[in-house]
Write a protein that holds these residues in place. Sequence first.
Motif, mmCIF file in Angstrom:
data_model
loop_
_atom_site.group_PDB
_atom_site.id
_atom_site.type_symbol
_atom_site.label_atom_id
_atom_site.label_comp_id
_atom_site.label_asym_id
_atom_site.label_seq_id
_atom_site.Cartn_x
_atom_site.Cartn_y
_atom_site.Cartn_z
ATOM 1 N N SER A 153 0.818 -1.217 0.000
ATOM 2 C CA SER A 153 0.000 0.000 0.000
ATOM 3 C C SER A 153 0.850 1.266 0.000
ATOM 4 N N ARG A 160 2.033 2.143 -9.304
ATOM 5 C CA ARG A 160 0.998 2.960 -9.969
ATOM 6 C C ARG A 160 0.720 2.539 -11.407
ATOM 7 N N SER A 164 -4.879 2.919 -0.090
ATOM 8 C CA SER A 164 -3.639 3.349 -0.730
ATOM 9 C C SER A 164 -3.876 4.269 -1.927
ATOM 10 N N PRO A 165 -3.220 5.426 -1.956
ATOM 11 C CA PRO A 165 -3.323 6.287 -3.135
ATOM 12 C C PRO A 165 -2.580 5.711 -4.336
ATOM 13 N N VAL A 168 -5.149 3.154 -6.561
ATOM 14 C CA VAL A 168 -6.457 3.667 -6.983
ATOM 15 C C VAL A 168 -6.774 3.321 -8.433
ATOM 16 N N ASP A 169 -5.808 3.440 -9.327
ATOM 17 C CA ASP A 169 -6.071 3.295 -10.759
ATOM 18 C C ASP A 169 -5.802 1.902 -11.315
ATOM 19 N N GLN A 216 -15.432 1.037 0.588
ATOM 20 C CA GLN A 216 -15.668 1.892 -0.563
ATOM 21 C C GLN A 216 -16.328 3.198 -0.128
ATOM 22 N N TYR A 230 -13.321 5.196 1.489
ATOM 23 C CA TYR A 230 -12.156 5.608 0.691
ATOM 24 C C TYR A 230 -12.470 5.946 -0.760
ATOM 25 N N ASP A 287 -14.486 5.074 -4.658
ATOM 26 C CA ASP A 287 -14.625 3.972 -5.611
ATOM 27 C C ASP A 287 -13.263 3.485 -6.089
ATOM 28 N N ARG A 288 -13.128 2.196 -6.182
ATOM 29 C CA ARG A 288 -11.952 1.535 -6.745
ATOM 30 C C ARG A 288 -12.479 0.544 -7.777
#
Length: 150
Positions: free
Chosen positions: A51, A57, A80-81, A84-85, A123, A126, A128-129
Motif C-alpha cells: 500500500s 501505480r 492506498s493512493p 487507486v487506478d 468503498q 475511501y 470507488d476503486r
Amino acid sequence: NTAFERAPIEVLAAEAEEFDYISLLQAPWLDRVRALIVTTRAGDPLALAISQCPRLRNLRYLGLPHNRFGPAGIEALVASPHLVDIPRVDLTGNRPNPVERPVYDEVGSVVSVDREPFGVELQARYGDRAWLHCAWDRRDDEPDVWMERL
C-alpha cells in the motif's frame, strides 16, 4: 546487464513461503511491470508495504492471493493512493475479501454479484476503486483469462 536491458518484463510472479518482498517493492524497475503476483503468506505487513509503494501505480493487475491478509491489511490496500487506478486486484483466499464475486446462472452468465459488507464500508470510506467491482461477464472471463489480454 539487468533483465530489463535484455527484454521488457511485464509480468512478475513471486511465490514463496518467505522472501524479501521489501527489496522487491524498492526495485527501481518495478514501475515498468504491468502485472505483479505476490504470494508469501506474509500477512498484513506485506499489505502495508504494498500500500505504501508508489512504484505500483502503472500496474494493470495485482495478484495477492492467499497472503493471510486481515481487515487491517485489506483496508491499507483499499486506502492506498498508489492502487487507486489499478483495474484488477485479486485478493482470493484473504479474509475478508472486499472484491465483488460473480454469481452465475446455469449457462455461465453473471446474474448478480456477491459482496461482503466490509467491502461496501471500505468503498464508502475511501471512494470507488474499479478493482473492487466484478470484472467479468461470463465464467470463461475470470481473471486468469483476463490476464492474457493485458
